[in-house]
Write a protein that holds these residues in place. Structure first.
Motif, PDB file in Angstrom:
ATOM      1  N   TRP A 160       0.851  -1.183   0.000  1.00  0.00           N
ATOM      2  CA  TRP A 160       0.000   0.000   0.000  1.00  0.00           C
ATOM      3  C   TRP A 160       0.892   1.239   0.000  1.00  0.00           C
ATOM      4  CZ3 TRP A 160      -4.969  -0.044  -0.987  1.00  0.00           C
ATOM      5  CH2 TRP A 160      -5.766  -1.146  -0.633  1.00  0.00           C
ATOM      6  N   PHE A 161       0.607   2.175  -0.920  1.00  0.00           N
ATOM      7  CA  PHE A 161       1.361   3.427  -0.926  1.00  0.00           C
ATOM      8  C   PHE A 161       0.464   4.552  -1.409  1.00  0.00           C
ATOM      9  CE2 PHE A 161       1.964   1.884  -5.241  1.00  0.00           C
ATOM     10  CZ  PHE A 161       1.920   3.031  -6.021  1.00  0.00           C
ATOM     11  N   VAL A 162       0.919   5.774  -1.194  1.00  0.00           N
ATOM     12  CA  VAL A 162       0.202   6.959  -1.666  1.00  0.00           C
ATOM     13  C   VAL A 162       1.002   7.549  -2.817  1.00  0.00           C
ATOM     14  CG1 VAL A 162      -0.820   9.174  -1.052  1.00  0.00           C
ATOM     15  CG2 VAL A 162      -0.570   7.395   0.699  1.00  0.00           C
ATOM     16  N   GLN A 163       0.345   7.688  -3.961  1.00  0.00           N
ATOM     17  CA  GLN A 163       0.984   8.293  -5.133  1.00  0.00           C
ATOM     18  C   GLN A 163       0.576   9.752  -5.236  1.00  0.00           C
ATOM     19  OE1 GLN A 163       3.096   6.837  -7.896  1.00  0.00           O
ATOM     20  NE2 GLN A 163       3.398   9.042  -7.788  1.00  0.00           N
ATOM     21  N   TYR A 164       1.588  10.642  -5.318  1.00  0.00           N
ATOM     22  CA  TYR A 164       1.329  12.072  -5.459  1.00  0.00           C
ATOM     23  C   TYR A 164       1.689  12.532  -6.867  1.00  0.00           C
ATOM     24  CZ  TYR A 164       1.160  12.020  -0.374  1.00  0.00           C
ATOM     25  OH  TYR A 164       0.834  11.737   0.930  1.00  0.00           O
ATOM     26  N   PRO A 165       1.036  13.582  -7.360  1.00  0.00           N
ATOM     27  CA  PRO A 165       1.451  14.148  -8.651  1.00  0.00           C
ATOM     28  C   PRO A 165       2.893  14.635  -8.580  1.00  0.00           C
ATOM     29  CG  PRO A 165      -0.664  15.061  -7.918  1.00  0.00           C
ATOM     30  CD  PRO A 165      -0.101  14.305  -6.762  1.00  0.00           C
ATOM     31  N   GLU A 166       3.563  14.619  -9.701  1.00  0.00           N
ATOM     32  CA  GLU A 166       4.957  15.069  -9.732  1.00  0.00           C
ATOM     33  C   GLU A 166       5.082  16.537  -9.352  1.00  0.00           C
ATOM     34  OE1 GLU A 166       7.918  13.301 -10.159  1.00  0.00           O
ATOM     35  OE2 GLU A 166       6.421  11.777  -9.691  1.00  0.00           O
ATOM     36  N   THR A 167       3.990  17.287  -9.474  1.00  0.00           N
ATOM     37  CA  THR A 167       4.029  18.708  -9.137  1.00  0.00           C
ATOM     38  C   THR A 167       3.891  18.950  -7.632  1.00  0.00           C
ATOM     39  OG1 THR A 167       1.632  18.806  -9.546  1.00  0.00           O
ATOM     40  CG2 THR A 167       3.100  19.425 -11.364  1.00  0.00           C
ATOM     41  N   ALA A 168       3.509  17.910  -6.879  1.00  0.00           N
ATOM     42  CA  ALA A 168       3.311  18.078  -5.432  1.00  0.00           C
ATOM     43  C   ALA A 168       4.653  18.147  -4.714  1.00  0.00           C
ATOM     44  CB  ALA A 168       2.475  16.927  -4.880  1.00  0.00           C
ATOM     45  N   GLN A 169       4.632  18.729  -3.516  1.00  0.00           N
ATOM     46  CA  GLN A 169       5.850  18.817  -2.704  1.00  0.00           C
ATOM     47  C   GLN A 169       6.372  17.428  -2.403  1.00  0.00           C
ATOM     48  OE1 GLN A 169       5.257  20.764   1.014  1.00  0.00           O
ATOM     49  NE2 GLN A 169       7.388  20.580   1.675  1.00  0.00           N
ATOM     50  N   LYS A 170       7.682  17.235  -2.549  1.00  0.00           N
ATOM     51  CA  LYS A 170       8.296  15.929  -2.352  1.00  0.00           C
ATOM     52  C   LYS A 170       8.927  15.828  -0.970  1.00  0.00           C
ATOM     53  CE  LYS A 170       9.295  14.974  -7.229  1.00  0.00           C
ATOM     54  NZ  LYS A 170       8.486  16.074  -7.758  1.00  0.00           N
ATOM     55  N   GLY A 171       9.157  14.572  -0.546  1.00  0.00           N
ATOM     56  CA  GLY A 171       9.854  14.334   0.706  1.00  0.00           C
ATOM     57  C   GLY A 171       8.911  14.084   1.857  1.00  0.00           C
ATOM     58  N   GLY A 172       9.488  13.638   2.960  1.00  0.00           N
ATOM     59  CA  GLY A 172       8.719  13.325   4.148  1.00  0.00           C
ATOM     60  C   GLY A 172       9.216  12.028   4.763  1.00  0.00           C
ATOM     61  N   PRO A 173       8.819  11.732   6.015  1.00  0.00           N
ATOM     62  CA  PRO A 173       9.343  10.552   6.705  1.00  0.00           C
ATOM     63  C   PRO A 173       8.910   9.228   6.083  1.00  0.00           C
ATOM     64  CG  PRO A 173       7.581  11.587   7.977  1.00  0.00           C
ATOM     65  CD  PRO A 173       7.915  12.525   6.867  1.00  0.00           C
ATOM     66  N   ARG A 174       7.832   9.204   5.299  1.00  0.00           N
ATOM     67  CA  ARG A 174       7.370   7.955   4.701  1.00  0.00           C
ATOM     68  C   ARG A 174       7.672   7.887   3.204  1.00  0.00           C
ATOM     69  NH1 ARG A 174       6.290   4.393   8.526  1.00  0.00           N
ATOM     70  NH2 ARG A 174       4.846   3.280   7.135  1.00  0.00           N
ATOM     71  N   ALA A 175       8.411   8.849   2.692  1.00  0.00           N
ATOM     72  CA  ALA A 175       8.692   8.907   1.257  1.00  0.00           C
ATOM     73  C   ALA A 175       9.637   7.790   0.837  1.00  0.00           C
ATOM     74  CB  ALA A 175       9.287  10.262   0.893  1.00  0.00           C
ATOM     75  N   PHE A 176       9.442   7.296  -0.389  1.00  0.00           N
ATOM     76  CA  PHE A 176      10.362   6.326  -0.974  1.00  0.00           C
ATOM     77  C   PHE A 176      10.321   6.470  -2.492  1.00  0.00           C
ATOM     78  CE2 PHE A 176       6.380   4.138  -1.479  1.00  0.00           C
ATOM     79  CZ  PHE A 176       6.530   3.299  -2.565  1.00  0.00           C
ATOM     80  N   SER A 177      11.340   5.959  -3.148  1.00  0.00           N
ATOM     81  CA  SER A 177      11.482   5.923  -4.611  1.00  0.00           C
ATOM     82  C   SER A 177      11.708   7.315  -5.200  1.00  0.00           C
ATOM     83  CB  SER A 177      10.266   5.260  -5.276  1.00  0.00           C
ATOM     84  OG  SER A 177       9.233   6.191  -5.508  1.00  0.00           O
TER      85      SER A 177
END
Length: 242
Positions: A160-177
């Motif tokens: 299970w993951f959350v996909q964000y648009p490429e235009t959204a702010q990147k990074g965070g403690p759960r970010a990967f790839s």
């Protein structure tokens, strides 16, 4: 298609799946894509696909019992009653009375020669819960929750993951790839059920093959840092919001 997978797909109760048995009987006689995968049982697991429908056998430690993860149109879309599934679009059903339906995954168990029994409630955990604050943050960034089952052709897990648009702010403690995603939890087969885990070893989440000479784990699905895939034993089962 391997005979035991074909038998299960044909035997699914008509009230469960929005594909007539006659259609399934015809389709399983056609050539399909399938692959053998090492599992817990004496015979390998298999994954096979017919169009939008796929199923993955999951051998248990009991040789007389096999589980099957089936992805198929199980819920008919009915705009007149407002029956919808959040963040999903219905697919066109190729046969039967239901013209559009939502695809979901169910787990069936077959003991010996018995009919398939739906054990989803016992064998498949619900999607990881998130706090209201996390959900609001996901929505504000345009996030879409997705279950990645692409690795089932290599190993025993989904994610299970959350996909964000490429235009959204990147990074965070759960970010990967490299693709602006937040990790929620892995869904790992243990031999008789799936369990949620926050981290898994690489053996349970293998990288896709790459061309000779290319960097290992450098393909599209695996590129970028992933702190939730380790070389050590898996972490404890997830019991709270990530």
């Amino acid at each position: 298609m391997p005979a035991h997978l074909a038998a299960v797909l044909v035997a699914l109760p008509e009230q469960d799946i929005h594909l007539p048995r006659s259609w399934r009987e015809r389709e399983v006689r056609q050539k399909v894509w399938y692959k053998a995968v090492p599992g817990f049982g004496q015979r390998p697991d298999f994954i096979a696909r017919i169009g939008d429908v796929w199923l993955r056998s999951l051998e248990g430690r009991d040789p007389d019992s096999t589980f099957y993860l089936v992805s198929a149109p199980f819920l008919c879309s009915d705009p007149a009653t407002g029956r919808t599934v959040e963040a999903q679009e219905p697919v066109r059903v190729p046969a039967g009375d239901c013209r559009e339906a939502y695809v979901s995954q169910r787990v069936y168990q077959v003991r010996g020669d018995a009919a398939p029994m739906d054990v989803t409630a016992e064998a498949m955990p619900a999607m990881p819960q998130v706090t209201d604050a996390d959900r609001a943050r996901q929505l504000a960034r345009g996030g879409r929750v997705t279950l990645d089952h692409s690795k089932l052709q290599f190993g025993p897990a989904m994610r299970w993951f959350v996909q964000y648009p490429e235009t959204a702010q990147k990074g965070g403690p759960r970010a990967f790839s490299d693709w602006n995603r937040d990790h929620m939890a892995f869904v790992v087969w243990t031999g008789d059920r799936f369990e949620l885990r926050d981290k898994v070893p690489r053996s349970q989440w293998p990288c896709d093959p790459v061309a000779p000479g290319d960097r290992a784990c450098g393909g599209f699905p695996d590129s970028g840092p992933d702190l939730f895939v380790t070389a050590s034993a898996p972490a404890p089962v997830v019991t709270t919001s990530p």
